[in-house]
Design an enzyme around this catalytic site. Structure first.
Site, PDB file in Angstrom:
ATOM      1  N   HIS A   1     -12.277  39.248  30.918  1.00  0.00           N
ATOM      2  CA  HIS A   1     -12.868  40.551  31.187  1.00  0.00           C
ATOM      3  C   HIS A   1     -14.376  40.492  30.968  1.00  0.00           C
ATOM      4  O   HIS A   1     -14.831  40.058  29.911  1.00  0.00           O
ATOM      5  CB  HIS A   1     -12.277  41.608  30.254  1.00  0.00           C
ATOM      6  CG  HIS A   1     -10.786  41.664  30.258  1.00  0.00           C
ATOM      7  ND1 HIS A   1     -10.057  42.102  29.174  1.00  0.00           N
ATOM      8  CD2 HIS A   1      -9.871  41.325  31.220  1.00  0.00           C
ATOM      9  CE1 HIS A   1      -8.756  42.045  29.465  1.00  0.00           C
ATOM     10  NE2 HIS A   1      -8.626  41.569  30.687  1.00  0.00           N
TER      11      HIS A   1
ATOM     12  N   TYR B   1     -14.204  42.804  17.229  1.00  0.00           N
ATOM     13  CA  TYR B   1     -15.453  42.766  17.986  1.00  0.00           C
ATOM     14  C   TYR B   1     -16.200  44.085  17.884  1.00  0.00           C
ATOM     15  O   TYR B   1     -15.618  45.163  17.892  1.00  0.00           O
ATOM     16  CB  TYR B   1     -15.213  42.398  19.450  1.00  0.00           C
ATOM     17  CG  TYR B   1     -14.186  43.213  20.192  1.00  0.00           C
ATOM     18  CD1 TYR B   1     -14.553  44.215  21.073  1.00  0.00           C
ATOM     19  CD2 TYR B   1     -12.820  42.964  20.017  1.00  0.00           C
ATOM     20  CE1 TYR B   1     -13.614  44.958  21.766  1.00  0.00           C
ATOM     21  CE2 TYR B   1     -11.861  43.690  20.704  1.00  0.00           C
ATOM     22  CZ  TYR B   1     -12.258  44.686  21.582  1.00  0.00           C
ATOM     23  OH  TYR B   1     -11.319  45.426  22.271  1.00  0.00           O
TER      24      TYR B   1
END
Length: 469
Positions: free
Chosen positions: A70, A133
């Protein structure tokens, strides 16, 4: 096995902007501790100050869980809280490194900065892996995403666990091959004041690239209350503010004063707020009028401002506001000449019509052509020069307005002796005292910009080219 005792360090990769960090992990019989994100230390090592706004964690039960590839329109700081992964990153940005691949393993002692547009994927190598993240934007359905198939033959990623043997979502399995991927475009550049003299030069400099937008006052009103929602501002990397109120004499009137402060200060404050909140580089064009012109040497970027009139006061205030934006360029220029009405065009017209002008000879400076300003702005942005103030003016010997008028007459094939030099006081008296005060010395020291690798055209050459094409 997590490695303890490493020093904080950086490793560049073959993908520009994709950077691996070694993280110090301190452990004993009780477990371990690390600073997973430490802004001061990490930016000191060159990490962009990317301004994270959200922290996400993906927990994975089994070995071989695979996710990606992605590419998103925001930056990510990727690390592992527990377990271990094999990570693969593919550059899906427009440009020469499109399709470049980098792979490595991450455990709690390593992290990686993933810049906007780089495809991100991973496969777990241990059970109970927590993948975490930080991102510097919130998810939006209007954002531009790109995806790449995990099994793409061009990327040829050597997954530790064969893809046929792992858990993959149907959506990830359906992603396109590299040849069919839509690249992530660069962050947009927005040019304000696009129909003015400098705006037209910026149009000529940047052209019609898809990521360049041009706006005039009719399309973006800086005074509007809904400016913050007028665009998806996180998609913009740079705003070039070529819009300003520049009617120096009218600025001394009550109505002009209000308009000057609204455009040059209130509007600039709105831009500065947008730029700061969205990590946008703000380029702001300023003026020699922020100085009073009393120095007997060229003005440097470090000289304190001391404007004489309302116009200069508003430009000085705008400069102070822009200087608070983390990523800013203030381009200070003088005696601007471009497409449209200006001093050179006026003198050429008077010469042709047989009118003999009286022109002040005690105000000294250098002409600056808009194509040079546009070129200089692009040079600063493209070369990633240090943020700050830069003087940008034509090169060559300083001249008075009367000197320039005589040169225009000469280049136009007329007698330069038709130009009569006068003092500023005499000129102001002839205008019934309605002329705004102007600096006598408008000469700008351009050595800082020259040290950054840019030089403007010599004024004589530029003037001849401007008049003769």
């Amino acid at each position: 096995m997590t490695e303890y005792g490493k020093q904080l360090g950086v490793t560049e990769t073959n993908i520009p902007g994709l950077v691996v960090f070694d993280l110090p992990v301190h452990g004993d019989a009780r477990g371990w501790f690390k600073e997973n994100w430490q802004r001061e230390k990490m930016t000191a090592l060159g990490l962009p100050d990317f301004g994270p706004v959200q922290n996400n964690i993906s927990f994975n039960d089994a070995v071989g869980t695979t996710r990606g590839i992605h590419a998103e329109p925001w930056d990510k700081w990727v690390s592992v809280a527990t377990g271990r992964i094999f990570g693969a990153w593919v550059d899906l940005r427009e440009g020469p490194t499109f399709g470049a691949v980098f792979t490595t393993e991450l455990d709690p002692s390593k992290a990686i900065f993933v810049p906007r547009g780089v495809g991100n994927s991973y496969q777990t190598l241990e059970p109970d892996t927590a993948y975490t993240y930080l991102v510097n934007d919130h998810w939006s359905p209007d954002a531009a995403y790109s995806f790449l198939n995990l099994a793409d033959e061009t990327a040829a990623i050597e997954w530790p666990v064969p893809l046929a043997d792992v858990e993959i979502s149907p959506k990830d399995l359906a992603h396109p091959r590299l040849a069919d991927v839509t690249p992530i475009p660069p962050r947009k550049i927005l040019v304000l004041g696009a129909n003015g003299q400098l705006g037209r030069a910026l149009r000529a400099e940047y052209g019609d690239a898809p990521h360049i937008e041009y706006a005039d006052r009719a399309s973006i009103d800086l005074a509007t209350n809904d400016l913050a929602t007028a665009r998806r501002w996180r998609d913009y990397g740079t705003i070039i503010n070529a819009a300003a109120y520049t009617k120096v004499d009218l600025a001394e009137t009550p109505e002009g004063r209000r308009e000057a402060w609204a455009a040059n200060v209130t509007g600039v404050a709105a831009l500065a707020r947008l730029a700061t909140e969205n990590g946008i580089t703000l380029v702001h064009v300023s003026s020699d009028y922020v100085f009073d012109g009393t120095l007997d040497r060229p003005y440097t970027e470090d000289d304190p401002v001391c404007p004489l009139g309302v116009y200069g006061q508003t430009k000085a205030a705008g400069d102070a506001i822009v200087s608070t934006v983390p990523g800013h360029y203030i381009v200070r220029t003088s005696w601007v000449i471009g497409e449209g009405n200006n001093f050179v065009r006026t003198m050429a017209s008077l010469a042709e019509r047989g009118i003999d002008p009286k022109v002040v000879d005690d105000q000294v400076g250098r002409l600056t052509f808009t194509e040079d300003i546009a070129r200089g702005i692009r040079h600063l942005l493209g070369g990633r020069a240090d943020y700050g103030i830069y003087n940008l003016a034509g090169s060559g010997d300083p001249r008075s307005w009367a000197d320039i008028a005589r040169e225009v007459f000469h280049l136009a094939g007329h007698d330069s002796g038709r130009v009569t030099p006068v003092t500023s006081e005499a000129y102001n008296a002839a205008t019934d005292g309605t002329a705004a005060p102007r600096p006598r010395n408008s000469v700008l020291n351009v050595s800082k910009l020259e040290s950054a690798g840019f030089s403007a055209v010599d004024v004589e050459t530029g003037l001849s080219r401007y008049l003769h094409g």
